[in-house]
Structures are given as structure tokens and as C-alpha cells.
Design a protein around this motif. Structure first.
Motif, mmCIF file in Angstrom:
data_model
loop_
_atom_site.group_PDB
_atom_site.id
_atom_site.type_symbol
_atom_site.label_atom_id
_atom_site.label_comp_id
_atom_site.label_asym_id
_atom_site.label_seq_id
_atom_site.Cartn_x
_atom_site.Cartn_y
_atom_site.Cartn_z
ATOM 1 N N SER A 2 4.145 -21.892 -4.566
ATOM 2 C CA SER A 2 3.530 -20.559 -4.491
ATOM 3 C C SER A 2 3.675 -19.978 -3.098
ATOM 4 C CB SER A 2 2.038 -20.656 -4.812
ATOM 5 O OG SER A 2 1.865 -20.727 -6.190
ATOM 6 N N LEU A 3 4.003 -18.681 -3.048
ATOM 7 C CA LEU A 3 4.092 -17.980 -1.766
ATOM 8 C C LEU A 3 2.961 -16.970 -1.674
ATOM 9 C CD1 LEU A 3 7.914 -17.228 -1.480
ATOM 10 C CD2 LEU A 3 6.590 -18.936 -0.221
ATOM 11 N N PHE A 4 2.463 -16.799 -0.449
ATOM 12 C CA PHE A 4 1.370 -15.847 -0.221
ATOM 13 C C PHE A 4 1.695 -14.932 0.947
ATOM 14 C CE2 PHE A 4 -0.575 -19.156 -2.629
ATOM 15 C CZ PHE A 4 -1.565 -18.527 -3.379
ATOM 16 N N SER A 5 1.350 -13.683 0.781
ATOM 17 C CA SER A 5 1.404 -12.737 1.884
ATOM 18 C C SER A 5 0.105 -12.887 2.673
ATOM 19 C CB SER A 5 1.555 -11.323 1.316
ATOM 20 O OG SER A 5 0.920 -10.383 2.145
ATOM 21 N N VAL A 6 0.222 -13.010 3.996
ATOM 22 C CA VAL A 6 -0.964 -13.076 4.860
ATOM 23 C C VAL A 6 -0.885 -11.908 5.823
ATOM 24 C CG1 VAL A 6 -2.360 -14.548 6.362
ATOM 25 C CG2 VAL A 6 -0.681 -15.587 4.837
ATOM 26 N N ARG A 7 -1.973 -11.144 5.913
ATOM 27 C CA ARG A 7 -1.985 -9.972 6.796
ATOM 28 C C ARG A 7 -3.231 -9.992 7.657
ATOM 29 N NH1 ARG A 7 -2.120 -5.064 3.004
ATOM 30 N NH2 ARG A 7 -3.154 -6.532 1.604
ATOM 31 N N ASN A 56 -9.638 -7.966 9.955
ATOM 32 C CA ASN A 56 -9.433 -8.068 8.517
ATOM 33 C C ASN A 56 -8.299 -9.057 8.274
ATOM 34 O OD1 ASN A 56 -8.083 -7.440 5.961
ATOM 35 N ND2 ASN A 56 -9.574 -5.791 5.805
ATOM 36 N N LEU A 57 -8.582 -10.091 7.468
ATOM 37 C CA LEU A 57 -7.546 -11.070 7.125
ATOM 38 C C LEU A 57 -7.404 -11.044 5.615
ATOM 39 C CD1 LEU A 57 -5.822 -13.460 8.366
ATOM 40 C CD2 LEU A 57 -7.700 -14.935 7.645
ATOM 41 N N SER A 58 -6.223 -10.759 5.107
ATOM 42 C CA SER A 58 -6.084 -10.793 3.653
ATOM 43 C C SER A 58 -4.936 -11.674 3.218
ATOM 44 C CB SER A 58 -5.973 -9.387 3.057
ATOM 45 O OG SER A 58 -5.117 -8.610 3.813
ATOM 46 N N ILE A 59 -5.163 -12.315 2.090
ATOM 47 C CA ILE A 59 -4.219 -13.288 1.533
ATOM 48 C C ILE A 59 -3.981 -12.900 0.083
ATOM 49 C CG2 ILE A 59 -3.902 -15.722 0.932
ATOM 50 C CD1 ILE A 59 -5.718 -16.394 3.335
ATOM 51 N N GLU A 60 -2.724 -12.790 -0.267
ATOM 52 C CA GLU A 60 -2.396 -12.270 -1.591
ATOM 53 C C GLU A 60 -1.179 -13.017 -2.128
ATOM 54 O OE1 GLU A 60 -1.277 -7.772 -2.968
ATOM 55 O OE2 GLU A 60 -2.032 -8.092 -0.945
ATOM 56 N N ARG A 61 -1.221 -13.440 -3.367
ATOM 57 C CA ARG A 61 -0.078 -14.149 -3.949
ATOM 58 C C ARG A 61 1.109 -13.195 -4.093
ATOM 59 N NH1 ARG A 61 0.122 -18.851 -6.882
ATOM 60 N NH2 ARG A 61 -2.105 -18.821 -7.313
#
Ligand code: WAQ
Ligand code: MG
Ligand code: MG
Ligand code: MG
Length: 261
Positions: A2-7, A56-61
Motif C-alpha cells: 500500500s502507498l500513502f500520500s503524506v502532506r 496539519n498532517l494528512s495521510i491518504e491512501r
């Protein structure tokens, strides 16, 4: 896997307005999430431009089928003596890439003054019509933040080994190359102009598919907290469609430049 976008983005409130301090974006394997999230918190809290009061830290598949494949732009460096010469070089490169002299001058003046109202920095980029100096981004306080991008790890490793002798195999440079590669790969974007808002970093660049990533060694005075990005777009561009790809379509640099550096 699985890959996740981290912002990450961080800001500080000044006279009732949140002012952008720093941001970062990556695409990582699930097994790397905790480590990368920790580096982003550290980046936010230890930024030289100041301590944030909001992070703000967001993690999204990320859906692997949606990933856009990018070739890294080739690098060149344009050595200049001072900011004035740097601005002349940037203007020349932009015009050669197809931007009008008016739009190029407007963009340089905008990044010099601070692109957001009140001469502040923006979290994202200005979208500028490449023919006439008209701003097209919907929110001139925020701009358009390019997200969901990174290098494929083995390609980044080869890139670092390949350019190691130039002494620029550093995160700031490879992050900027990934961004410029994603941005200029959009058919609506003719070129990009960038310099950092970090007070200690004065090298910026002009990027285009035509000339690649051209570093210009002086684009602002040392100590200045003002910087930004301008994406020059073709007249008649469907702005919403472009913004949606820049913000939401995952993209990985998975190929080295086919042209020499
Ligand atoms: N999307 C859109 N705009 C962005 C993004 C993004 N993901 N990240 C930064 N910006 C805008 C924002 O307005 C920042 O204020 C500005 O760009 C500068 O960001 O030696 O370090 O991260 O080859 O401070 C380029 C030269 C360094 C590197 C750029 O920019 C080299 C840099 P910074
Ligand atoms: Mg950055
Ligand atoms: Mg393009
Ligand atoms: Mg910065």
C-alpha cells in the motif's frame, strides 16, 4: 504494497491571518509512514522561518492505478553574480520557453513583493496567463498547492549517485525537481518560476519541458522571507481541471532524464 500520500503544512497567525511557514509532500509505503510523518513534524517545528502555531498532517491512501509516471527534468545551473542578473536570466529563460515579456516581468515583480495580498507568502503557487499578466488561481491568498508527488526510491538513488559530483543531491533540490517535473508535464503549463521563501536560500529556478530545470544561483537577497512559485499557463486553459490534476493526481518520478544533465 500500500502507498500513502503524506502532506504537511504549517502556519503562524499574524494580525489575524494565518501566514504559511512550510509544507511538504511525499508518497510512501505503509511501512515508512511513521518515520516520514515524524520527519514532517520535525520539519514543521524546526523551520528557520519560525515556529508554527498550526500544523496539519494528512495521510491518504493512494490508488496505484492512478499514479502518473514522470521523467525527471534534466538539470542545468546558470551562475549569476547578483539578484539583478538572476532576474534578467530568469526573464530570458521564460521568454525563450514561450512566456510573454510582460508576464515574465509581472511574475518576477510578484515574487519579489510577496505574491499574497499584503506582500505575504502563499502556501501554493500563482497561476499566471503566459500571454497577458493575469492571475488565474481562484484564491490569491492560498494559491494552488501541488500534492501527491515523490520519486520512486530506486530512481532517486540512481539520480543522487549520478549527480553526486555536482554537490546538489539534497532533499530541497530533488523535491523541487519532482514538483517541476509534475507541473511542466501538464500540457497547459509552459514554464515555472520559483524561488524559496526560506531566508537562507537564494537559488531558484526556471523549469520547462523545453530547457529542463535551470537553477539560477541568485534570485533573491539573503535574509528575505519572501518567495513563491508561478506556473505560466496557456490562454484558454480549463483552470479547474488543471488544479485538480496538480492537487490530486498522484505522480511518481520513475525515470531519469533521457537527455544529458
Ligand atoms: N505546490 C505549490 N507551491 C508550492 C509548493 C507546492 N507543493 N511548495 C512550495 N510552494 C510555493 C510556496 O508559495 C512557497 O512559499 C514557495 O513555493 C517556496 O517554497 O537549488 O525551497 O519550499 O535547485 O521554500 C528551489 C531551488 C528551492 C532548489 C525551492 O521552495 C535548487 C524551495 P520552498
Ligand atoms: Mg518545499
Ligand atoms: Mg507542459
Ligand atoms: Mg520554504
Amino acid at each position: 504494497m500500500s502507498l500513502f500520500s503524506v502532506r504537511m503544512r504549517s502556519s503562524r497567525e499574524e494580525q489575524g491571518t494565518p501566514v504559511h511557514i512550510s509544507g511538504a509532500e511525499r508518497i510512501v509505503a505503509e511501512t515508512d509512514l511513521e518515520r516520514v510523518a515524524a520527519t514532517f513534524v520535525q520539519r514543521a517545528m524546526q523551520h528557520k522561518n519560525g515556529t508554527p502555531d498550526f500544523v496539519n498532517l494528512s495521510i491518504e491512501r493512494v490508488c496505484p492505478e492512478e499514479i502518473m509516471s514522470l521523467e525527471a527534468l534534466p538539470i542545468q545551473t546558470c551562475d549569476v553574480e547578483d539578484v539583478e542578473e538572476g532576474h534578467r536570466a530568469a526573464h530570458h529563460l521564460l521568454c525563450e520557453a514561450g512566456v510573454s515579456s510582460e508576464s515574465a516581468n509581472f511574475a518576477i515583480a510578484l515574487l519579489k513583493a510577496g505574491p499574497a495580498p499584503g506582500g505575504r507568502v502563499m502556501r501554493g503557487a500563482v497561476l499566471l496567463d503566459a500571454e497577458q499578466p493575469i492571475r488565474m488561481e481562484p484564491d490569491p491568498h492560498r494559491g494552488v498547492r501541488v500534492s501527491k508527488l515523490d520519486w520512486e526510491p530506486s530512481v532517486l538513488e540512481s539520480w543522487c549517485n549520478g549527480i553526486g559530483h555536482l554537490g546538489i543531491a539534497r532533499p530541497r533540490v530533488w523535491e523541487a525537481i519532482a514538483l517541476a517535473s509534475k507541473v511542466t508535464a501538464q500540457p497547459e503549463v509552459i514554464a515555472e518560476l520559483c524561488w524559496s521563501d526560506d531566508q537562507s536560500y537564494i537559488t531558484g529556478y526556471v523549469a520547462s519541458q523545453q530547457f529542463g530545470y535551470v537553477r539560477v544561483t541568485h534570485l533573491k537577497p539573503l535574509g528575505s522571507l519572501i518567495g513563491g512559485r508561478v506556473f505560466f499557463i496557456r490562454a484558454g486553459t480549463d483552470i479547474q481541471s488543471l488544479i485538480s490534476r496538480l492537487e490530486k493526481q498522484p505522480a511518481l518520478v520513475d525515470r531519469l532524464p533521457t537527455r544529458p544533465y
